[in-house]
Write a protein that holds these residues in place. Structure first.
Motif, PDB file in Angstrom:
ATOM      1  N   CYS A   1      -5.648  -0.919  -4.815  1.00  0.00           N
ATOM      2  CA  CYS A   1      -6.526   0.216  -3.674  1.00  0.00           C
ATOM      3  C   CYS A   1      -8.036   0.552  -4.726  1.00  0.00           C
ATOM      4  CB  CYS A   1      -5.737   1.269  -3.572  1.00  0.00           C
ATOM      5  SG  CYS A   1      -4.774   2.273  -5.284  1.00  0.00           S
TER       6      CYS A   1
ATOM      7  N   GLY B   1      -4.327   5.760  -6.770  1.00  0.00           N
ATOM      8  CA  GLY B   1      -4.548   4.413  -7.574  1.00  0.00           C
ATOM      9  C   GLY B   1      -3.183   5.451  -8.513  1.00  0.00           C
ATOM     10  N   ASN B   2      -2.395   5.926  -7.768  1.00  0.00           N
ATOM     11  CA  ASN B   2      -1.445   6.932  -8.066  1.00  0.00           C
ATOM     12  C   ASN B   2       0.137   5.928  -8.080  1.00  0.00           C
ATOM     13  OD1 ASN B   2      -2.357   9.224  -9.664  1.00  0.00           O
ATOM     14  ND2 ASN B   2      -2.946   9.767  -7.286  1.00  0.00           N
ATOM     15  N   CYS B   3       0.518   5.201  -8.054  1.00  0.00           N
ATOM     16  CA  CYS B   3       1.607   4.314  -7.696  1.00  0.00           C
ATOM     17  C   CYS B   3       2.074   2.907  -7.751  1.00  0.00           C
ATOM     18  CB  CYS B   3       2.239   4.960  -5.970  1.00  0.00           C
ATOM     19  SG  CYS B   3       1.379   3.627  -5.114  1.00  0.00           S
ATOM     20  N   GLY B   4       1.713   2.509  -8.184  1.00  0.00           N
ATOM     21  CA  GLY B   4       1.251   0.886  -8.807  1.00  0.00           C
ATOM     22  C   GLY B   4       2.158   0.154  -8.004  1.00  0.00           C
ATOM     23  N   VAL B   5       1.875   0.455  -6.819  1.00  0.00           N
ATOM     24  CA  VAL B   5       2.562  -0.446  -5.672  1.00  0.00           C
ATOM     25  C   VAL B   5       1.739  -1.846  -5.233  1.00  0.00           C
ATOM     26  CG1 VAL B   5       4.384   0.658  -4.706  1.00  0.00           C
ATOM     27  CG2 VAL B   5       2.650   0.477  -3.707  1.00  0.00           C
ATOM     28  N   CYS B   6      -0.009  -2.114  -5.689  1.00  0.00           N
ATOM     29  CA  CYS B   6      -0.307  -2.387  -5.046  1.00  0.00           C
ATOM     30  C   CYS B   6      -1.090  -3.358  -6.536  1.00  0.00           C
ATOM     31  CB  CYS B   6      -1.662  -1.850  -4.484  1.00  0.00           C
ATOM     32  SG  CYS B   6      -2.665  -0.645  -5.474  1.00  0.00           S
TER      33      CYS B   6
ATOM     34  N   LEU C   1      -5.361  -2.297 -10.040  1.00  0.00           N
ATOM     35  CA  LEU C   1      -5.141  -1.340  -8.894  1.00  0.00           C
ATOM     36  C   LEU C   1      -5.527  -1.447  -7.159  1.00  0.00           C
ATOM     37  CD1 LEU C   1      -3.889   2.109  -9.958  1.00  0.00           C
ATOM     38  CD2 LEU C   1      -2.737   0.099  -9.685  1.00  0.00           C
TER      39      LEU C   1
ATOM     40  N   MET D   1       0.584  -1.169   0.044  1.00  0.00           N
ATOM     41  CA  MET D   1       0.119  -0.236  -0.024  1.00  0.00           C
ATOM     42  C   MET D   1       0.777   1.417   0.338  1.00  0.00           C
ATOM     43  SD  MET D   1      -3.707  -1.035   0.170  1.00  0.00           S
ATOM     44  CE  MET D   1      -4.697  -0.112   1.597  1.00  0.00           C
ATOM     45  N   GLY D   2       0.787   2.224  -0.822  1.00  0.00           N
ATOM     46  CA  GLY D   2       1.058   3.632  -1.180  1.00  0.00           C
ATOM     47  C   GLY D   2       0.501   5.271  -1.083  1.00  0.00           C
ATOM     48  N   CYS D   3      -0.096   5.445  -2.246  1.00  0.00           N
ATOM     49  CA  CYS D   3      -0.906   5.935  -1.863  1.00  0.00           C
ATOM     50  C   CYS D   3      -2.125   6.362  -2.210  1.00  0.00           C
ATOM     51  CB  CYS D   3      -0.578   7.255  -3.408  1.00  0.00           C
ATOM     52  SG  CYS D   3      -1.163   5.738  -5.009  1.00  0.00           S
ATOM     53  N   GLU D   4      -2.332   4.499  -2.288  1.00  0.00           N
ATOM     54  CA  GLU D   4      -4.041   4.752  -1.941  1.00  0.00           C
ATOM     55  C   GLU D   4      -5.162   5.327  -2.890  1.00  0.00           C
ATOM     56  OE1 GLU D   4      -5.210   3.551   2.003  1.00  0.00           O
ATOM     57  OE2 GLU D   4      -2.980   3.119   2.671  1.00  0.00           O
TER      58      GLU D   4
HETATM   59  S1  FES Z   1      -1.449   2.100  -3.075  1.00  0.00           S
HETATM   60 FE1  FES Z   1      -0.449   3.849  -5.130  1.00  0.00          FE
HETATM   61  S2  FES Z   1      -1.588   3.303  -6.927  1.00  0.00           S
HETATM   62 FE2  FES Z   1      -2.768   1.655  -5.111  1.00  0.00          FE
END
Ligand code: FES
Ligand code: FES
Length: 159
Positions: free
Chosen positions: A61, A44-49, A59, A39-42
Motif C-alpha cells: 500500500c 503503512g501501519n498494519c502490515g496486511v498488504c 508494504l 488492504m487495511g489501513c492503506e
Molecule cells: S494496508 Fe496497512 S500497511 Fe498496507
C-alpha cells in the motif's frame, strides 16, 4: 497518466497498464485478482498488504505501481510454489499446526514477512522474529502463537 509496467509475479511474467497514482496493492488485487494481498489501513501501519518484492518484505500500500516496474514479486498466492515439496509451504503448515491463524485477515502479511525473514536468516531468535514482524498487526492471536508458528517453520525448514 497511464503507463505500461512489467513485473514477474509469483513466477509469471505480467505486463500491465497502470496509472501513475495507483497503489501496487490495488493493482495486484484489482488487475491481477490476487486478493490474498489484503488492504487495511492503506497508510503503512498494519502490515496486511505485505508482499515480497526483490526478496524483501514490503508494504504494497506504500508503493506506487510504476515503482514496481521490472521487479520480482511474490504474494501469498505464490508462496506454495516457493518450496520443493508438494502442497502448502512449510510456513503455512506451521501456522496451521501452531494455531497462528484465527480470523486470518492478518495471515497473508505475516506469512510473507516470515518468508522474507527465513530467506535471510534460517534460524532466527525470538527477538529477531518479533522484530521482523513488528510491522504486522494481529487483533486476534495475542501474537504468541504466531511467534511459535514462525519458530516452528524455521525448525522445519532448517531441518
Ligand atoms: S494496508 Fe496497512 S500497511 Fe498496507
Ligand atoms: S488472526 Fe485475526 S487479525 Fe490476526
Amino acid at each position: 497518466m497511464a503507463r505500461k509496467i512489467r513485473m514477474t509475479v509469483n513466477g509469471e511474467k505480467r505486463q500491465l497498464e497502470v496509472e501513475d497514482n495507483e497503489l501496487l496493492a490495488e493493482v495486484l488485487r484489482d488487475n491481477l485478482g490476487l486478493t490474498g494481498v489484503k488492504m487495511g489501513c492503506e497508510s503503512g501501519n498494519c502490515g496486511v498488504c505485505t508482499i515480497v518484492m526483490e526478496g524483501e518484505a514490503v508494504l504494497s500500500c506504500s508503493i506506487l505501481a510504476p515503482q514496481a516496474d521490472g521487479s520480482e514479486i511474490i504474494t501469498v498466492e505464490g508462496l506454495s510454489k516457493m518450496h520443493e515439496g508438494e502442497g502448502l509451504h512449510p510456513i503455512q503448515e506451521a501456522f496451521i499446526d501452531n494455531h497462528g491463524v484465527q480470523c486470518g485477515y492478518c495471515t497473508p502479511g505475516f506469512l510473507m514477512s516470515t518468508y522474507a525473514l527465513l530467506k535471510e536468516n534460517s534460524n532466527p531468535s525470538e527477538d529477531e522474529i518479533r522484530k521482523a514482524v513488528a510491522g504486522n498487526l494481529c487483533r486476534c492471536t495475542g501474537y504468541d502463537k504466531i511467534i511459535k508458528s514462525i519458530k516452528s517453520a524455521s525448525e522445519m525448514m532448517d531441518g
